[in-house]
Design an enzyme around this catalytic site. Sequence first.
Site, short mmCIF file in Angstrom:
data_model
loop_
_atom_site.label_atom_id
_atom_site.label_comp_id
_atom_site.label_asym_id
_atom_site.label_seq_id
_atom_site.Cartn_x
_atom_site.Cartn_y
_atom_site.Cartn_z
N SER A 169 0.78 -1.27 0.04
CA SER A 169 -0.08 0.11 0.06
C SER A 169 0.77 1.51 0.16
O SER A 169 1.87 1.06 0.62
CB SER A 169 -0.82 0.18 1.26
N TYR A 196 -2.58 -0.23 10.02
CA TYR A 196 -2.72 -0.67 8.76
C TYR A 196 -1.57 -0.60 7.86
O TYR A 196 -0.94 -1.72 7.26
CB TYR A 196 -3.79 0.23 7.89
#
Length: 422
Positions: free
Chosen positions: A142, A167
């Site tokens: 990501s 995350y």
Amino acid sequence: MKILVTGTAGFIGSFTAVRLLERGDEVVGIDNINPYYDVRLKYGRLKRDGIDRLGVDSGDWVSSTKYPAYRFKKMDLEDREAMERLFAAEKFDAVCHLAAQAGVRYSLTNPFSYVDSNITGFLSILEGCRHHGVRHLVFASSSSVYGLNEKYPFSVHDPVDHPISIYAATKKSNELMAHTYSHLFGIPCTGLRFFTVYGPWGRPDMALFLFTKSILEGSPIDVFNQGDMKRDFTYVDDIVTGVVKVLDRPPEGDPDWDGKSPDPSRSRAPYRIYNIGNNSPVGLMEFIEAIEAALGKVAKKNFLPMQPGDVPATWADVDDLAQDDDPGRCSTVCGLVPGILWIPKLSDLPSFLEMQGARATPEAGRDSGMSRTYQYAAMTESEAPVCVPACPVGTADRHRTGRQRSRSGKIGNPEGFQNLMI
């Protein structure tokens, strides 16, 4: 090839599975269909691809009625015994790992779900690859891993040691774990840092859909950092094209890699990291204005400070991906036109989800109560009455202005993704 694709009830995973199937691969899909967002959307994606919900809920393997080479099973990555049986039985040639607990803001309140899915689950994938001869593991990372980095555009050659959300930390951990297995066991591993992916059947927790729904309902939208934010929006088709191209090209160890000046994007082991993004960030206020223009309605804006765990801007340097594919070509990944698909019939999301892929027309919306916020998911671009949000190069040229051009300065080929340089 026989390919395991994880997360095939999800946004990117479902499109990746279809792309692989349509070119002739055999795909085995798994997903735990967790309730992070309304599971009817996930079942809707599966139904679109020929996977029946009743079979899925029974816990059995389900064969697609649309793609003969596609089988699906509901499964948790954290179930070590089930994952071991899966790898032992199927003997995959490659693994495309796209399943994850997504969302920066949700990780602030539900951190354990990220560790369970993104770290424990990823370890199950790595162990399966290690023990069963998988020739290439491609996994989703990501843009969030760039954290506090302020050097733009974000480059895979820069360190990413300061994540600001759980995350992001789990995604950085995935990159480190993959390198470890690549080094120890020779598993070719490629990590792909995705940048703000959007498109048909997208996640309803993303800003495009949250903003649209609130504007249509007359509710205020939350505009963080007083609107001073930018995102490198990337169309899902471009993401999938990058995934598939990388999948076909397992990395080799770099003999010139220098441990005294280590490049984090590569290694002596067969390991690579790439960005997949648009390389052209769009300002948040410009994004909102485009939605307002498409809907013909001005948003009520609630200006707020920066949200914890968020970053003010993302911007992908995609040169490595472009050069490794074809060194003689430029690094344009896709063009961008802020916009939105919509039909002028307003209701609610659940009504659309229940229809799971009904044709999106004004009449269908009137009869069924489909939300115009989400009707776009049942359309193709050629059927869209307005335009695709952030159209990729080569599509919806009728909606472009002189501003929306590739880095080469040319409008994309209307035949398709001919100018996709990855």
